[in-house]
Design an enzyme around this catalytic site. Structure first.
Site, PDB file in Angstrom:
ATOM      1  N   HIS A  47      46.812  46.699  52.281  1.00  0.00           N
ATOM      2  CA  HIS A  47      46.143  46.590  50.986  1.00  0.00           C
ATOM      3  C   HIS A  47      44.632  46.557  51.228  1.00  0.00           C
ATOM      4  CE1 HIS A  47      45.814  45.847  46.766  1.00  0.00           C
ATOM      5  NE2 HIS A  47      45.233  44.668  46.937  1.00  0.00           N
ATOM      6  N   LYS A  87      40.989  52.024  51.663  1.00  0.00           N
ATOM      7  CA  LYS A  87      40.034  51.576  50.643  1.00  0.00           C
ATOM      8  C   LYS A  87      38.613  51.588  51.180  1.00  0.00           C
ATOM      9  CE  LYS A  87      42.996  48.620  47.710  1.00  0.00           C
ATOM     10  NZ  LYS A  87      44.296  48.745  48.391  1.00  0.00           N
ATOM     11  N   CYS A 145      46.943  45.422  40.886  1.00  0.00           N
ATOM     12  CA  CYS A 145      46.689  46.275  42.053  1.00  0.00           C
ATOM     13  C   CYS A 145      47.965  46.677  42.795  1.00  0.00           C
ATOM     14  CB  CYS A 145      45.751  45.570  43.013  1.00  0.00           C
ATOM     15  SG  CYS A 145      44.373  44.744  42.205  1.00  0.00           S
ATOM     16  N   PHE A 203      46.704  41.287  41.684  1.00  0.00           N
ATOM     17  CA  PHE A 203      46.051  40.095  41.153  1.00  0.00           C
ATOM     18  C   PHE A 203      47.079  39.279  40.384  1.00  0.00           C
ATOM     19  CE2 PHE A 203      42.725  37.925  38.597  1.00  0.00           C
ATOM     20  CZ  PHE A 203      41.894  37.568  39.642  1.00  0.00           C
ATOM     21  N   HIS A 253      38.829  50.806  45.703  1.00  0.00           N
ATOM     22  CA  HIS A 253      40.023  50.177  45.165  1.00  0.00           C
ATOM     23  C   HIS A 253      40.334  50.806  43.812  1.00  0.00           C
ATOM     24  CE1 HIS A 253      43.138  47.541  44.166  1.00  0.00           C
ATOM     25  NE2 HIS A 253      42.633  46.381  44.553  1.00  0.00           N
ATOM     26  N   GLU A 288      46.191  38.810  54.258  1.00  0.00           N
ATOM     27  CA  GLU A 288      47.064  39.907  54.663  1.00  0.00           C
ATOM     28  C   GLU A 288      47.300  39.900  56.164  1.00  0.00           C
ATOM     29  OE1 GLU A 288      47.906  44.595  53.692  1.00  0.00           O
ATOM     30  OE2 GLU A 288      45.937  43.769  53.209  1.00  0.00           O
TER      31      GLU A 288
END
Length: 427
Positions: free
Chosen positions: A318, A350, A178, A414, A355, A329
């Site tokens: 993110h 997102k 990602c 990830f 995503h 985050e």
């Protein structure tokens, strides 16, 4: 002295729209890109929806689409986005780029996959509790599509774009999940700064709306299961969030060395002033719970840009909408920005785009460029019940006017990859 790097063109194909301006209008209007999965029958899956690109046909965007007939779905998205970016940079009208000094840096994932035929070959060659390899080989040659084995490779987007635009410089595909396209853009900018190349085609393309990805992320309990509320299913930083909405798309940018871009009269949309990258070194399936790796990437980007925390005016998070990511985050932003963290607007697009995995970071950076241009922060949609553990200013539900000078965009991959970019208006 590091050379300056500017963004001169952008293009996108995503679940909200097929152009830059239509994407921006849809975001500010609060539209959702979510709907039922159409690439396979998902009726028996716990998550039956995704953020899918709709009504996109490459032949509507390039006159020679047949040239890329064997390419995968995400490659078609990338070609359309790249053609847009090339035109927006003025290169379709006046192309003066030295192809040996033109690089190609992408974050793109797996290509065309043939699950249905692959599985039919297995089931039809099953003999006595095992696959009869001789029968398998015969069936595979009959059923598996020509070029499929080549086009499933993750570097095929690179190959198609390099061929189309005559890229003769370095070509890299970044496979950091990602965080891939944010890292690709950061590495491209670093190479231009260092004088290794003068310009780059960069960004990301991905389509994971297939049975293997949906199965894998479902087993990890990462996907939202709000099948009856799919349009509002992505809820970053909301107490009721239950996972991300997987998506697909592509965003491509043209980066150029500032003086060369100025000399050719190129439009200069923003300058990349900072880039930071780190690894969590924690676990392959989880982030560092305190956000140390993500904070390190943000801090490195600030140092690279020569900025203090208080100079950042907006952070594009993110912000996946998973329980873990949003809390981590939030902690990372607090660690990197200290007492200034509560004063900085943070939002996650997102919540509307979904995503886009490998294409996520580039698409989100595109929204940062537009936020700078228009002095408007895109909101975090569907944020109605704030999570007490996510206690920053997340710009809920409504765009916000703001004076923006320095904007940060974060991506977390990830496996523990973290990347941050900082952009500013071109002076």
């Amino acid at each position: 002295m590091k050379r300056r790097v500017v963004i001169t063109g952008m293009g996108t194909v995503n679940p909200l729209a097929h152009t830059v301006e239509e994407t921006w209008a849809a975001l500010l209007a609060g539209q959702s890109g979510f709907g039922p999965i159409t690439t396979f029958d998902a009726a028996t899956f716990p998550s039956r929806f995704a953020a899918m690109v709709k009504d996109y046909h490459l032949e509507d965007h390039v006159p020679d689409a047949a040239r890329h007939a064997t390419a995968g779905r995400h490659t078609h998205f990338a070609i359309g986005a790249a053609v847009q970016a090339w035109q927006a940079a003025g290169l379709a009208q006046r192309d003066t780029l030295d192809r040996d000094a033109l690089g190609l840096y992408l974050g793109s994932g797996e290509g065309r996959l043939d699950f249905d035929n692959f599985m039919s070959c297995i089931t039809d060659s099953w003999r006595g509790g095992a696959v009869d390899t001789a029968v398998w080989a015969t069936l595979a040659f009959e059923r598996m599509e020509l070029y499929r084995e080549v086009e499933q490779e993750a570097n095929m987007v690179l190959a198609h774009l390099a061929n189309r635009f005559g890229v003769a410089g370095p070509a890299y595909n970044v496979l950091t999940a990602c965080a891939a396209s944010t890292q690709a853009i950061g590495e491209a900018a670093s190479q231009i700064r260092a004088g290794e190349i003068d310009a780059a085609i960069t960004g990301g393309a991905h389509s994971m709306v297939h049975t293997m990805a949906i199965t894998g992320f479902t087993r990890l309990t990462a996907l939202s299961r709000r099948n009856d509320e799919m349009e509002t299913a992505s809820r970053p930083f909301d107490l009721t969030r239950d996972g991300f909405v997987i998506g697909e798309g592509a965003t491509i940018m043209i980066l150029e060395e500032y003086r060369a871009a100025k000399k050719r009269g190129a439009p200069m949309l923003a300058e990349i002033v900072g880039y930071g990258s780190s690894a969590d070194a924690y676990r392959i399936t989880d982030q560092d719970p305190e956000g140390a790796g993500a904070a390190a990437a943000m801090t490195a980007a600030l140092a690279d840009a020569g900025l203090s925390p208080k100079q950042i005016n907006y952070i594009n998070a993110h912000g996946t909408g998973t329980k873990q990511n949003d809390i981590v985050e939030t902690r990372a932003v607090k660690a990197a920005f200290g007492r200034h963290a509560p004063k900085i607007p943070v939002s996650s697009v997102k919540s509307q785009l979904g995503h886009l995995i490998g294409a996520a970071g580039a698409t989100e950076l595109l929204t940062c460029v537009l936020a700078l241009r228009d002095g408007t922060i895109p909101p975090t949609a569907h944020l109605t019940t704030p999570d007490p553990d996510c206690d920053l200013d997340y710009v809920p539900n409504t765009p916000r006017k703001a004076k923006l000078k320095y904007v940060m965009s974060n991506s977390m991959g990830f496996g523990g990859q973290n990347n941050s970019l900082i952009i500013a208006p071109v002076k």
